[in-house]
Design an enzyme around this catalytic site. Structure first.
Site, PDB file in Angstrom:
ATOM      1  N   LYS A 126      24.204  40.921  18.483  1.00 23.53           N
ATOM      2  CA  LYS A 126      24.710  39.824  17.659  1.00 23.53           C
ATOM      3  C   LYS A 126      25.718  40.388  16.672  1.00 23.53           C
ATOM      4  O   LYS A 126      25.363  41.093  15.723  1.00 23.53           O
ATOM      5  CB  LYS A 126      23.581  39.138  16.881  1.00 23.53           C
ATOM      6  CG  LYS A 126      24.072  37.826  16.257  1.00 23.53           C
ATOM      7  CD  LYS A 126      23.226  37.336  15.122  1.00 23.53           C
ATOM      8  CE  LYS A 126      23.623  37.888  13.798  1.00 23.53           C
ATOM      9  NZ  LYS A 126      25.011  37.620  13.366  1.00 23.53           N
ATOM     10  N   PRO A 127      27.013  40.112  16.893  1.00 20.61           N
ATOM     11  CA  PRO A 127      28.006  40.553  15.902  1.00 20.61           C
ATOM     12  C   PRO A 127      27.921  39.649  14.675  1.00 20.61           C
ATOM     13  O   PRO A 127      27.262  38.600  14.711  1.00 20.61           O
ATOM     14  CB  PRO A 127      29.340  40.343  16.631  1.00 20.61           C
ATOM     15  CG  PRO A 127      29.076  39.296  17.658  1.00 20.61           C
ATOM     16  CD  PRO A 127      27.614  39.350  17.997  1.00 20.61           C
ATOM     17  N   ALA A 135      19.683  44.591   1.701  1.00 23.36           N
ATOM     18  CA  ALA A 135      18.875  43.390   1.458  1.00 23.36           C
ATOM     19  C   ALA A 135      18.474  42.735   2.782  1.00 23.36           C
ATOM     20  O   ALA A 135      17.295  42.419   3.002  1.00 23.36           O
ATOM     21  CB  ALA A 135      19.659  42.414   0.589  1.00 23.36           C
ATOM     22  N   GLU A 142      26.517  48.539  -4.620  1.00 23.61           N
ATOM     23  CA  GLU A 142      27.524  48.622  -3.562  1.00 23.61           C
ATOM     24  C   GLU A 142      28.505  47.462  -3.750  1.00 23.61           C
ATOM     25  O   GLU A 142      28.125  46.298  -3.682  1.00 23.61           O
ATOM     26  CB  GLU A 142      26.855  48.527  -2.190  1.00 23.61           C
ATOM     27  CG  GLU A 142      27.847  48.785  -1.069  1.00 23.61           C
ATOM     28  CD  GLU A 142      27.216  48.741   0.321  1.00 23.61           C
ATOM     29  OE1 GLU A 142      26.398  47.848   0.581  1.00 23.61           O
ATOM     30  OE2 GLU A 142      27.588  49.591   1.147  1.00 23.61           O
ATOM     31  N   ALA A 153      25.090  43.574  14.108  1.00 23.84           N
ATOM     32  CA  ALA A 153      26.191  44.367  13.543  1.00 23.84           C
ATOM     33  C   ALA A 153      26.883  43.620  12.399  1.00 23.84           C
ATOM     34  O   ALA A 153      26.842  42.391  12.333  1.00 23.84           O
ATOM     35  CB  ALA A 153      27.194  44.680  14.653  1.00 23.84           C
ATOM     36  N   PRO A 154      27.557  44.378  11.516  1.00 27.79           N
ATOM     37  CA  PRO A 154      28.286  43.772  10.395  1.00 27.79           C
ATOM     38  C   PRO A 154      29.761  43.508  10.740  1.00 27.79           C
ATOM     39  O   PRO A 154      30.208  43.815  11.841  1.00 27.79           O
ATOM     40  CB  PRO A 154      28.168  44.849   9.322  1.00 27.79           C
ATOM     41  CG  PRO A 154      28.237  46.128  10.105  1.00 27.79           C
ATOM     42  CD  PRO A 154      27.602  45.848  11.449  1.00 27.79           C
ATOM     43  N   TRP A 155      30.510  43.001   9.749  1.00 30.31           N
ATOM     44  CA  TRP A 155      31.891  42.564  10.009  1.00 30.31           C
ATOM     45  C   TRP A 155      32.934  43.610   9.643  1.00 30.31           C
ATOM     46  O   TRP A 155      34.121  43.391   9.863  1.00 30.31           O
ATOM     47  CB  TRP A 155      32.207  41.287   9.215  1.00 30.31           C
ATOM     48  CG  TRP A 155      31.734  41.305   7.788  1.00 30.31           C
ATOM     49  CD1 TRP A 155      30.636  40.638   7.286  1.00 30.31           C
ATOM     50  CD2 TRP A 155      32.290  42.015   6.668  1.00 30.31           C
ATOM     51  NE1 TRP A 155      30.478  40.893   5.942  1.00 30.31           N
ATOM     52  CE2 TRP A 155      31.487  41.736   5.534  1.00 30.31           C
ATOM     53  CE3 TRP A 155      33.388  42.860   6.505  1.00 30.31           C
ATOM     54  CZ2 TRP A 155      31.746  42.272   4.271  1.00 30.31           C
ATOM     55  CZ3 TRP A 155      33.643  43.401   5.254  1.00 30.31           C
ATOM     56  CH2 TRP A 155      32.827  43.104   4.156  1.00 30.31           C
TER      57      TRP A 155
HETATM   58  P1  NAD Z   1      24.919  41.679   6.173  1.00 29.05           P
HETATM   59  O1  NAD Z   1      23.639  42.409   5.948  1.00 29.05           O
HETATM   60  O2  NAD Z   1      25.186  40.481   5.349  1.00 29.05           O
HETATM   61  O3  NAD Z   1      25.019  41.204   7.688  1.00 29.05           O
HETATM   62  C1  NAD Z   1      24.890  42.109   8.758  1.00 29.05           C
HETATM   63  C2  NAD Z   1      24.492  41.348  10.001  1.00 29.05           C
HETATM   64  O4  NAD Z   1      23.191  40.797   9.797  1.00 29.05           O
HETATM   65  C3  NAD Z   1      25.389  40.169  10.360  1.00 29.05           C
HETATM   66  O5  NAD Z   1      25.528  40.116  11.764  1.00 29.05           O
HETATM   67  C4  NAD Z   1      24.599  38.976   9.851  1.00 29.05           C
HETATM   68  O6  NAD Z   1      24.876  37.778  10.564  1.00 29.05           O
HETATM   69  C5  NAD Z   1      23.179  39.431  10.144  1.00 29.05           C
HETATM   70  N1  NAD Z   1      22.145  38.765   9.360  1.00 29.05           N
HETATM   71  C6  NAD Z   1      22.250  38.175   8.141  1.00 29.05           C
HETATM   72  N2  NAD Z   1      21.063  37.665   7.767  1.00 29.05           N
HETATM   73  C7  NAD Z   1      20.176  37.947   8.754  1.00 29.05           C
HETATM   74  C8  NAD Z   1      18.791  37.690   8.951  1.00 29.05           C
HETATM   75  N3  NAD Z   1      18.077  37.032   8.047  1.00 29.05           N
HETATM   76  N4  NAD Z   1      18.200  38.129  10.087  1.00 29.05           N
HETATM   77  C9  NAD Z   1      18.907  38.802  11.017  1.00 29.05           C
HETATM   78  N5  NAD Z   1      20.234  39.070  10.895  1.00 29.05           N
HETATM   79  C10 NAD Z   1      20.860  38.651   9.773  1.00 29.05           C
HETATM   80  O7  NAD Z   1      26.050  42.779   6.037  1.00 29.05           O
HETATM   81  P2  NAD Z   1      27.628  42.552   6.121  1.00 29.05           P
HETATM   82  O8  NAD Z   1      28.013  41.859   4.865  1.00 29.05           O
HETATM   83  O9  NAD Z   1      27.998  41.960   7.437  1.00 29.05           O
HETATM   84  O10 NAD Z   1      28.163  44.074   6.148  1.00 29.05           O
HETATM   85  C11 NAD Z   1      28.286  44.839   5.014  1.00 29.05           C
HETATM   86  C12 NAD Z   1      27.068  45.730   4.815  1.00 29.05           C
HETATM   87  O11 NAD Z   1      26.866  46.531   5.979  1.00 29.05           O
HETATM   88  C13 NAD Z   1      27.247  46.701   3.687  1.00 29.05           C
HETATM   89  O12 NAD Z   1      26.052  46.787   2.945  1.00 29.05           O
HETATM   90  C14 NAD Z   1      27.518  48.039   4.386  1.00 29.05           C
HETATM   91  O13 NAD Z   1      27.202  49.176   3.654  1.00 29.05           O
HETATM   92  C15 NAD Z   1      26.678  47.901   5.602  1.00 29.05           C
HETATM   93  N6  NAD Z   1      27.150  48.814   6.650  1.00 29.05           N
HETATM   94  C16 NAD Z   1      26.420  49.934   6.903  1.00 29.05           C
HETATM   95  C17 NAD Z   1      26.845  50.835   7.880  1.00 29.05           C
HETATM   96  C18 NAD Z   1      26.056  52.085   8.166  1.00 29.05           C
HETATM   97  O14 NAD Z   1      26.387  52.762   9.132  1.00 29.05           O
HETATM   98  N7  NAD Z   1      25.024  52.415   7.395  1.00 29.05           N
HETATM   99  C19 NAD Z   1      28.009  50.577   8.605  1.00 29.05           C
HETATM  100  C20 NAD Z   1      28.731  49.430   8.311  1.00 29.05           C
HETATM  101  C21 NAD Z   1      28.279  48.543   7.337  1.00 29.05           C
END
Ligand code: NAD
Length: 504
Positions: free
Chosen positions: A184-185, A240, A392, A158-160
């Protein structure tokens, strides 16, 4: 307001929740949880390493037979009890969510927490409505039916931006369907996911059904996605990272659900209610300080309303009150971190070379200088293919562009690889209905932008991913269907056997 508990005391046992109890991580690396409004560290904890992920997956695996074997009514009752515990702890959840994210407390109190309680109640009910379709003698000689079954151990990431709601969206459909889960948050915002898992234990959900590993993406995240005992990866985050997660999950043949980035259009036709569109654009672009994957980011306004829309939005944006997230009057909190603030400022500063910053475009300074604050920002005059329109940004930034014909407006709205959400504003039935048909996105609002409800699916088209969160549609991700076929003839040599041996 929920400040009764001290974060340090609450997580003295560590920031991993495995097999029904808190424990410290074992990666050897530490992580600070920082209040983005002040820059102050509120918790320092040891991140999960690969051993912790292994332990969490083992706990989830052990819990699976008992939990998936419980009757739907049994799982439903447990989730109803969880909803009651969450509701009783609402103030603590709102406090912790605002503390780790910098969200105005009115947002966490009125949106994040009640949304999570409602989602939990919804899935408590939905757990009793899982069904397989069709039971009939399709072949003439057999009875066929479909069983809908849980998958096993789900690994979710999950994201933050909405840590509590994202944890709920991942955990609830998975466990309502009988799976067990390791979540994993984002490592910078683990508090409310841990509290959610603790609440589940308090509600009597068995140990090991819900496990939280607070770890770095590269280490804990990748290990979880690659783990051979995890049967499904559900990921919400950036496009990404989603691509990297998809590659890893595919190499171990996992079921995959991806909720990725967005760049939502906000399409205003010339018969729109201008007041409603202006209010909607400001609320829809600034919610959660713009860190919302469905936030309004690109407003396309039909030429006759363009000037009035720009000046209305600028005036309203300038009235939005930045401040302490815990002050009831604060409208807009900081971004999640100074790093994110600098990233947003970078987009805006580069845009000055080719566009006009009508309002905002700076950090506020003064009393707010230590926080990751950034003023609501309105940009005009950018070309459709410029970075500010296509990327974005994930901050309080709205770009407005004019259009002339309805065809052009819809074409511009669809001119993106993303497809998570969109809105169209019109008082004309046919125009609005055309927009709902022709805009490619997982959600299209008419004359509003942002509301979500537990009964309806949330998920993307195109580069925004695939699969659905919330609603009964999410069960398609978290269950598998099995065809069961009974012979009805009771004969030893079946008619079809002649294709292998003997004659008719
Ligand atoms: P992020 O992709 O950087 O991180 C998301 C999660 O992935 C975090 O828990 C991070 O620790 C984990 N992560 C990072 N690298 C990884 C890897 N190599 N392998 C496995 N896990 C890994 O995103 P963020 O910055 O936390 O959140 C913002 C993004 O999330 C934005 O792009 C937003 O649009 C997206 N988002 C989408 C939705 C949806 O419903 N589509 C909802 C909320 C957020």
């Amino acid at each position: 307001m929920g400040k009764g508990f001290q974060v340090q005391d609450r997580f003295a046992g560590g920031a991993q929740y495995i097999g029904g109890r808190l424990r410290p991580g074992t990666s050897g690396h530490h992580q600070d949880v920082v209040d983005p409004a002040t820059g102050r560290t509120v918790l320092r904890y040891e991140l999960a390493g690969t051993d912790d992920v292994d332990a969490a997956v083992a706990a989830a695996r052990e819990a699976f037979p008992g939990w998936s074997g419980l009757s739907p009514a049994g799982r439903s009752e447990a989730l109803h009890r969880l909803a009651a515990v969450l509701a009783a702890r609402a103030e603590d959840f709102a406090y912790a969510e605002s503390l780790q994210c910098g969200k105005p407390v009115k947002l966490s109190t009125e949106f994040d927490v009640p949304g999570t309680v409602d989602n939990t109640s919804f899935f408590a009910g939905a757990a009793r409505h899982l069904e397989g379709r069709s039971a009939a003698e399709y072949s003439g000689d057999h009875t066929s039916y479909v069983r809908r079954e849980a998958l096993g151990v789900v690994g979710s990431i999950a994201p933050w931006n909405y840590p509590l709601q994202m944890a709920a969206w991942k955990i609830l459909p998975a466990v309502a369907a009988g799976n067990t889960i390791v979540l994993k948050p984002a490592e910078i915002t683990p508090l409310t996911s841990l509290m959610f898992a603790q609440a589940a234990t308090e509600a009597g959900i068995p140990d090991g059904v819900i496990n939280i590993v607070s770890g770095a993406g590269r280490e804990a995240g990748e290990h979880l996605v690659s783990h051979p005992d995890v049967v499904m990866t559900s990921f919400t985050g950036s496009t990404a990272v989603g691509k990297r997660v998809a590659a890893l999950a595919t190499s171990t043949v996992k079921r995959l659900h991806l909720e990725l980035g967005g760049k939502a259009p906000f399409l205003v036709f010339d018969d729109a209610d201008l007041d409603a569109a202006v209010n909607g654009a400001v609320a829809g672009s600034l919610i959660n300080t713009g860190q919302d994957c469905t936030a309004a980011t690109r407003a396309y306004v039909q030429r006759p309303l363009y000037d009035a829309f720009v000046s209305g939005v600028a005036t309203l944006m300038e009235s939005v009150r930045l401040g302490d997230p815990f002050a009831p009057s604060t409208d807009l909190g900081p971004l999640i971190s100074r790093q994110q603030r600098d990233r947003v400022a970078g987009f805006v500063d580069r845009a000055r070379a080719y566009a006009t910053v009508v309002t905002g475009g700076e950090a506020p300074g003064g009393e707010l200088a230590d926080g990751a604050y950034y003023r609501p920002t309105l940009i005009t005059g950018a070309a459709q293919d410029s970075e500010i329109v296509t990327s974005e940004i994930f901050g309080p930034v709205l770009v407005v562009l004019p259009f002339d014909t309805d065809d052009e407006g819809i074409r511009l709205a669809n001119d993106t690889p993303y497809g998570l959400a969109a809105s169209a504003w019109s008082t004309g039935l046919y125009r609005a209905n055309r927009a709902t048909r022709e805009i490619r996105a997982g959600c299209v609002w008419i004359n509003d932008h942002i509301p979500i409800i537990s009964e309806m699916p949330h998920g993307g088209y195109g580069a925004s991913g695939f699969g659905k969160d919330m609603s009964s549609y999410s069960f398609e991700e978290y269950t598998q269907v099995k065809h069961v076929m009974y012979d009805n003839t009771a004969v030893a040599v079946k008619d079809w056997h002649r294709t292998v041996f003997g004659d008719r």
